[in-house]
Scaffold this motif. Structure first.
Motif, short mmCIF file in Angstrom:
data_model
loop_
_atom_site.label_atom_id
_atom_site.label_comp_id
_atom_site.label_asym_id
_atom_site.label_seq_id
_atom_site.Cartn_x
_atom_site.Cartn_y
_atom_site.Cartn_z
N MET A 105 0.83 -1.21 0.00
CA MET A 105 0.00 0.00 0.00
C MET A 105 0.86 1.25 0.00
O MET A 105 0.56 2.24 -0.69
N ALA A 106 1.95 1.23 0.77
CA ALA A 106 2.87 2.36 0.77
C ALA A 106 3.54 2.53 -0.59
O ALA A 106 3.74 3.66 -1.07
N TYR A 107 3.87 1.41 -1.23
CA TYR A 107 4.49 1.47 -2.56
C TYR A 107 3.53 2.07 -3.58
O TYR A 107 3.92 2.94 -4.39
N VAL A 108 2.28 1.65 -3.54
CA VAL A 108 1.28 2.21 -4.46
C VAL A 108 1.13 3.70 -4.21
O VAL A 108 1.06 4.50 -5.16
N ALA A 109 1.07 4.10 -2.94
CA ALA A 109 0.95 5.53 -2.62
C ALA A 109 2.16 6.31 -3.12
O ALA A 109 2.01 7.46 -3.58
N SER A 110 3.34 5.71 -3.06
CA SER A 110 4.54 6.41 -3.51
C SER A 110 4.55 6.60 -5.02
O SER A 110 5.28 7.46 -5.53
N ARG A 111 3.76 5.80 -5.75
CA ARG A 111 3.69 5.91 -7.21
C ARG A 111 2.57 6.83 -7.67
O ARG A 111 2.46 7.12 -8.86
N MET A 112 1.74 7.28 -6.75
CA MET A 112 0.62 8.14 -7.10
C MET A 112 1.06 9.60 -7.15
O MET A 112 2.12 9.96 -6.63
N THR A 113 0.24 10.42 -7.77
CA THR A 113 0.54 11.84 -7.90
C THR A 113 -0.38 12.64 -6.97
O THR A 113 -1.40 12.11 -6.50
N PRO A 114 -0.06 13.89 -6.69
CA PRO A 114 -0.95 14.71 -5.86
C PRO A 114 -2.38 14.77 -6.39
O PRO A 114 -3.32 14.85 -5.60
N ARG A 115 -2.55 14.72 -7.69
CA ARG A 115 -3.90 14.75 -8.26
C ARG A 115 -4.70 13.53 -7.81
O ARG A 115 -5.90 13.63 -7.50
N HIS A 116 -4.07 12.37 -7.73
CA HIS A 116 -4.76 11.16 -7.26
C HIS A 116 -5.19 11.30 -5.82
O HIS A 116 -6.31 10.94 -5.45
N PHE A 117 -4.31 11.81 -4.98
CA PHE A 117 -4.65 11.97 -3.56
C PHE A 117 -5.79 12.97 -3.37
O PHE A 117 -6.66 12.76 -2.52
N ARG A 118 -5.79 14.02 -4.16
CA ARG A 118 -6.86 15.00 -4.05
C ARG A 118 -8.20 14.43 -4.50
O ARG A 118 -9.25 14.77 -3.94
N MET A 119 -8.16 13.55 -5.47
CA MET A 119 -9.39 12.89 -5.91
C MET A 119 -9.95 11.98 -4.81
O MET A 119 -11.17 11.80 -4.70
N LEU A 120 -9.06 11.40 -4.00
CA LEU A 120 -9.49 10.46 -2.96
C LEU A 120 -9.79 11.13 -1.64
O LEU A 120 -10.29 10.47 -0.72
N ALA A 121 -9.51 12.42 -1.50
CA ALA A 121 -9.61 13.09 -0.20
C ALA A 121 -11.03 13.04 0.36
O ALA A 121 -11.24 12.65 1.51
N TYR A 122 -12.01 13.43 -0.44
CA TYR A 122 -13.39 13.46 0.06
C TYR A 122 -13.92 12.05 0.29
O TYR A 122 -14.67 11.81 1.24
#
Length: 425
Positions: A84-101
């Motif tokens: 899960m940490a590896y997948v998160a390290s490959r994601m971009t800020p745009r992905h995290f912002r999409m998942l925030a809500y």
């Protein structure tokens, strides 16, 4: 001294201290944050597994007939968390912002489920566990920390141009944080609530709140925390015991007393890994909230200071990532994660060494527990992703990969068979 003489003095001072120049050169490299974060996290994770094995062996043997049962569970959680940490390290800020809500709504939903009879599970007075069937239980409040950091960072990034107005600093951030904290306080989990309060106050300071507004927020949050402490007798007992932890060593002060005893018997180098005496039943929660006491006993002052140095390294690299990036979301998310992890570390260590009342929260990356470990590893993965977004980091990553491909291309000459290439070599 003339102006032209000053650069010579500076150059001379650097030449006199080559080690300082070497450190500066290392810190100026684009991937320094990435490597430091990876190294410190890896060391804490390995040390955590080792100490969970040592601290839980007696309890595991008594409860399950196998000294390794709790350790095996922690290994499984690490095995789940690292991908899960590896997948998160490959994601971009745009992905995290999409998942925030989605993350925030999901966390609130799980927190509400803990109030449903049959789903919410009470453990030592706190109804903050959710039963998912069989032996599997999770603690939604741990995932709420990560969700709240992501949502607040996204919110402030969207309002970047409006943050000079106090109402945009506080609304809707404070009401939403207040809702999440209220749900957790309703579970009787004051420790996690204090960490989330620290995250909320810290982010308000990071985005540049005026001093008066910042101080007023601290006063209001402190008043609310004092009220919640005063409404529960066991919290008041812990607070009174904090003022004199040795007054009742056989009652309320039992845990603090044996924590101090473990730390004091460790000496400089400790009694050796696996040789703790307090883990034989004298120290409650030796493998979770009070694992630092076992570290102090088995590894001594040197081992304890090493752990503190690793956490300070995490704090440094978190601040470094936040200050070296220009994306507002990355800056706020990095700061929020750092505040969360350091606040939780300070509350835990403060309770263990007697500087703060005991509130019962785990030590990040070291204590046993999957519910705390998974969101922490995902947060570390986010920081690794942000570290790769620092100036020059992407170019440096491409440079590290290029020799590998050049070697592969030189190994096989186009237009010739593998046997011909091998014969020529």
């Amino acid at each position: 001294m003339t102006i032209t003489d000053q650069p010579k003095d500076k150059a001379g001072s650097t030449a006199d201290r080559p080690w300082l120049a070497a450190i500066k050169d290392v810190l100026d490299r684009p991937l320094t944050s990435y490597h430091i974060l990876l190294g410190a996290t890896g060391l804490l994770l390995v040390l955590g597994l080792l100490m969970v094995l040592s601290a839980s062996s007696v309890l595991s043997l008594r409860a399950n007939g196998n000294s390794y049962t709790i350790f095996y569970r922690q290994i499984i959680w690490v095995g789940v968390g690292l991908p899960m940490a590896y997948v998160a390290s490959r994601m971009t800020p745009r992905h995290f912002r999409m998942l925030a809500y989605v993350a925030l709504l999901g966390s609130v939903f799980l927190l509400v489920l803990t109030y449903v009879p049959g789903l919410g599970v009470g453990v030592k007075g706190n109804t903050n566990w959710l039963h998912l069937g069989g032996p599997l239980q999770i603690q939604p409040s741990e995932f709420a920390k990560l969700a709240l950091v992501m949502w607040c960072a996204d919110l402030y990034a969207r309002k970047q141009k409006l943050l000079t107005q106090w109402k945009h600093l506080l609304v809707p951030m404070v009401p939403v944080c207040g809702l999440v904290i209220a749900l957790i306080v309703g579970q009787h989990d004051l420790g996690t609530s204090l960490v989330l309060m620290a995250v909320m106050i810290g982010l308000i300071w990071v985005v540049g709140a005026p001093t008066r507004l910042f101080v007023a927020t601290i006063v209001v949050v402190g008043t609310i925390a004092a009220y919640f402490v005063s409404t529960a007798q066991h919290r008041m007992d812990r607070l009174m015991n904090f003022t004199n932890p040795l007054a009742d060593p056989g009652g309320v002060g039992w845990q603090a007393y044996h924590s101090f005893y473990a730390l004091s018997t460790g000496g400089w180098w400790g009694v050796g890994i696996g040789n703790s005496r307090q883990k034989w039943g004298n120290l409650p929660e030796a493998h979770t909230d009070f694992i630092f006491s076992v570290i102090g006993e088995e590894l001594g002052l040197i081992g304890s200071l090493t752990v503190l140095a690793l956490f300070l390294t995490l704090a440094y690299v978190g601040v470094r990532i936040a200050t070296r990036n220009t994306d507002p979301f990355v800056r706020y998310a990095s700061a929020g994660i750092t505040i969360w992890l350091m606040a939780q570390t300070l509350v835990n260590l403060g309770a263990v060494i007697g500087l703060l009342p005991i509130v019962g929260i785990p030590l990040p990356l070291l204590s046993y527990g999957g519910s705390a470990l998974l969101p922490t590893l995902i947060a570390i993965g986010m920081l690794l992703s942000f570290a790769k977004a620092e100036p020059g980091a992407q170019a440096a990553l491409k440079e590290t990969r290029r020799p590998r491909f050049e070697w592969m291309s030189s190994w096989r000459t186009p237009g010739r068979t593998g046997r011909e290439n091998t014969r020529e070599r």
